[in-house]
Design a protein around this motif. Sequence first.
Motif, PDB file in Angstrom:
ATOM      1  N   PHE A 117       0.831  -1.196   0.000  1.00 39.38           N
ATOM      2  CA  PHE A 117       0.000   0.000   0.000  1.00 39.38           C
ATOM      3  C   PHE A 117       0.874   1.259   0.000  1.00 39.38           C
ATOM      4  N   GLY A 118       1.960   1.231   0.792  1.00 42.13           N
ATOM      5  CA  GLY A 118       2.888   2.360   0.791  1.00 42.13           C
ATOM      6  C   GLY A 118       3.508   2.581  -0.574  1.00 42.13           C
ATOM      7  N   ILE A 119       3.796   1.479  -1.297  1.00 37.58           N
ATOM      8  CA  ILE A 119       4.373   1.589  -2.637  1.00 37.58           C
ATOM      9  C   ILE A 119       3.358   2.171  -3.614  1.00 37.58           C
ATOM     10  N   LEU A 120       2.090   1.818  -3.455  1.00 41.71           N
ATOM     11  CA  LEU A 120       1.051   2.409  -4.299  1.00 41.71           C
ATOM     12  C   LEU A 120       0.980   3.926  -4.087  1.00 41.71           C
ATOM     13  N   VAL A 121       1.112   4.351  -2.828  1.00 43.33           N
ATOM     14  CA  VAL A 121       1.132   5.790  -2.542  1.00 43.33           C
ATOM     15  C   VAL A 121       2.324   6.443  -3.226  1.00 43.33           C
ATOM     16  N   MET A 122       3.469   5.761  -3.215  1.00 43.07           N
ATOM     17  CA  MET A 122       4.662   6.307  -3.842  1.00 43.07           C
ATOM     18  C   MET A 122       4.538   6.354  -5.360  1.00 43.07           C
ATOM     19  N   PHE A 123       3.817   5.384  -5.938  1.00 42.24           N
ATOM     20  CA  PHE A 123       3.542   5.446  -7.375  1.00 42.24           C
ATOM     21  C   PHE A 123       2.683   6.673  -7.682  1.00 42.24           C
ATOM     22  N   PHE A 124       1.703   6.932  -6.827  1.00 46.31           N
ATOM     23  CA  PHE A 124       0.864   8.126  -6.966  1.00 46.31           C
ATOM     24  C   PHE A 124       1.743   9.374  -7.017  1.00 46.31           C
ATOM     25  N   VAL A 125       2.679   9.453  -6.084  1.00 49.46           N
ATOM     26  CA  VAL A 125       3.572  10.613  -6.004  1.00 49.46           C
ATOM     27  C   VAL A 125       4.502  10.662  -7.211  1.00 49.46           C
ATOM     28  N   TRP A 126       4.981   9.494  -7.661  1.00 50.97           N
ATOM     29  CA  TRP A 126       5.926   9.446  -8.784  1.00 50.97           C
ATOM     30  C   TRP A 126       5.322  10.081 -10.031  1.00 50.97           C
ATOM     31  N   TYR A 127       4.075   9.757 -10.330  1.00 59.91           N
ATOM     32  CA  TYR A 127       3.412  10.344 -11.492  1.00 59.91           C
ATOM     33  C   TYR A 127       3.270  11.855 -11.329  1.00 59.91           C
ATOM     34  N   GLY A 128       2.912  12.303 -10.130  1.00 53.96           N
ATOM     35  CA  GLY A 128       2.734  13.724  -9.902  1.00 53.96           C
ATOM     36  C   GLY A 128       4.031  14.497  -9.991  1.00 53.96           C
ATOM     37  N   GLN A 129       5.072  13.986  -9.341  1.00 56.49           N
ATOM     38  CA  GLN A 129       6.363  14.664  -9.383  1.00 56.49           C
ATOM     39  C   GLN A 129       6.864  14.792 -10.819  1.00 56.49           C
ATOM     40  N   MET A 130       6.810  13.698 -11.561  1.00 59.59           N
ATOM     41  CA  MET A 130       7.297  13.715 -12.934  1.00 59.59           C
ATOM     42  C   MET A 130       6.493  14.692 -13.782  1.00 59.59           C
ATOM     43  N   SER A 131       5.181  14.702 -13.614  1.00 62.34           N
ATOM     44  CA  SER A 131       4.319  15.584 -14.415  1.00 62.34           C
ATOM     45  C   SER A 131       4.595  17.050 -14.123  1.00 62.34           C
ATOM     46  N   PHE A 132       4.714  17.404 -12.859  1.00 58.87           N
ATOM     47  CA  PHE A 132       4.943  18.806 -12.516  1.00 58.87           C
ATOM     48  C   PHE A 132       6.341  19.265 -12.937  1.00 58.87           C
ATOM     49  N   HIS A 133       7.314  18.365 -12.893  1.00 58.62           N
ATOM     50  CA  HIS A 133       8.645  18.711 -13.405  1.00 58.62           C
ATOM     51  C   HIS A 133       8.581  18.974 -14.909  1.00 58.62           C
ATOM     52  N   VAL A 134       7.851  18.141 -15.617  1.00 59.19           N
ATOM     53  CA  VAL A 134       7.708  18.327 -17.066  1.00 59.19           C
ATOM     54  C   VAL A 134       6.993  19.651 -17.355  1.00 59.19           C
ATOM     55  N   LEU A 135       5.936  19.955 -16.614  1.00 60.17           N
ATOM     56  CA  LEU A 135       5.206  21.207 -16.812  1.00 60.17           C
ATOM     57  C   LEU A 135       6.099  22.415 -16.531  1.00 60.17           C
ATOM     58  N   THR A 136       6.967  22.306 -15.535  1.00 54.96           N
ATOM     59  CA  THR A 136       7.895  23.397 -15.236  1.00 54.96           C
ATOM     60  C   THR A 136       8.849  23.627 -16.398  1.00 54.96           C
ATOM     61  N   CYS A 137       9.341  22.537 -16.993  1.00 57.57           N
ATOM     62  CA  CYS A 137      10.234  22.657 -18.151  1.00 57.57           C
ATOM     63  C   CYS A 137       9.506  23.277 -19.341  1.00 57.57           C
ATOM     64  N   VAL A 138       8.247  22.886 -19.539  1.00 55.87           N
ATOM     65  CA  VAL A 138       7.457  23.449 -20.641  1.00 55.87           C
ATOM     66  C   VAL A 138       7.233  24.943 -20.412  1.00 55.87           C
ATOM     67  N   GLU A 139       6.979  25.341 -19.156  1.00 50.30           N
ATOM     68  CA  GLU A 139       6.774  26.760 -18.876  1.00 50.30           C
ATOM     69  C   GLU A 139       8.030  27.568 -19.183  1.00 50.30           C
ATOM     70  N   ARG A 140       9.184  27.065 -18.778  1.00 47.72           N
ATOM     71  CA  ARG A 140      10.429  27.779 -19.068  1.00 47.72           C
ATOM     72  C   ARG A 140      10.698  27.832 -20.571  1.00 47.72           C
ATOM     73  N   TYR A 141      10.330  26.766 -21.263  1.00 51.00           N
ATOM     74  CA  TYR A 141      10.496  26.751 -22.720  1.00 51.00           C
ATOM     75  C   TYR A 141       9.640  27.847 -23.364  1.00 51.00           C
ATOM     76  N   LEU A 142       8.386  27.955 -22.960  1.00 52.42           N
ATOM     77  CA  LEU A 142       7.507  28.982 -23.519  1.00 52.42           C
ATOM     78  C   LEU A 142       7.997  30.385 -23.157  1.00 52.42           C
ATOM     79  N   ALA A 143       8.467  30.554 -21.917  1.00 52.15           N
ATOM     80  CA  ALA A 143       8.906  31.877 -21.475  1.00 52.15           C
ATOM     81  C   ALA A 143      10.124  32.363 -22.248  1.00 52.15           C
ATOM     82  N   VAL A 144      11.014  31.461 -22.621  1.00 51.63           N
ATOM     83  CA  VAL A 144      12.264  31.854 -23.283  1.00 51.63           C
ATOM     84  C   VAL A 144      12.147  31.798 -24.799  1.00 51.63           C
TER      85      VAL A 144
END
Length: 296
Positions: A117-144
């Motif tokens: 169950f703890g690993i399932l929670v960590m999978f939940f977090v893994w998807y979120g962390q990766m997605s928000f990192h990608v969105l941050t990179c996309v934002e910097r790409y658009l800004a520059v």
Amino acid sequence: MLAEMFENFSLSLNNSLPVSSTHSSNKFYSYCIMSSPGSFIYTTLSIIRICLILPICIFILNHVLQQQKKKSPTSSEMTSHCDYFTYHVVIMELIDVLGCMFCYIGIYTNDLNIIFFGILVMFFVWYGQMSFHVLTCVERYLAVVHPITYVGLRNEGGIRNSIIGCVWLLCFAGMGLAYVQNLVFPACMLISSLTTVSFCSLSVLCVLIRPGPGEHAANKERVVPSKQRAFYTIVAILAVLLLRIAWGVMYFLLYLTRANNNCIIIVSCNWFTIPSSLVLPWLFLHRAGKLECCKM
């Protein structure tokens, strides 16, 4: 193909686990964490991770609450999309701490189901962390690279909130797929994240290297401090994200080799996620002027 390989792997693992754990035959990572060297490595890693990340997350949340109290209702001050993404990354990190606690309880009560169950929670977090990192990179790409488009989108809070909502839905979907042992979706997530992060970061670096419209050819060798800071920031972000993605690739490759002696390596690979968990919170604190001793 991946699903078929994992099914065969699960069958082979069923013969290697103790009889009392046959109901958990598909929980290979749970078994690795519970193994003698794996439990020690995971416990040490988690303690270090919590000590490094938890105080920063609490500090950022407290800072945000204080800023909201000070902000006037008529204030027109805009918060960047990157900051919003950082707030959600901080929440993800706090959820990850909860997953670590479940794993602790499972390790010391010898219960594979709690660990799983703890690993399932960590999978939940893994998807979120990766997605928000990608969105941050996309934002910097658009800004520059596309500043005009970025200025137009910066005021679109509805679009930002819709994207953030989709990320949270993706986290729940990813956790559900992890429960049914689906490896195709996370593999696609890794490939798409690697492609997006690399393209956006390299595009930004190319723009930063080129002389700007106001820079004469004779002054090419003169270093512009703001561009130099931005360059080093993007390089650091790209490095830690590639390290995180490399851990994900290594994890799935080892996961599919069907060798139980890979447990130590699989658990140890989690060390590679710590830099990427720290980079956005630290950059937020730097922009907020809370790291005066670490000015670049």
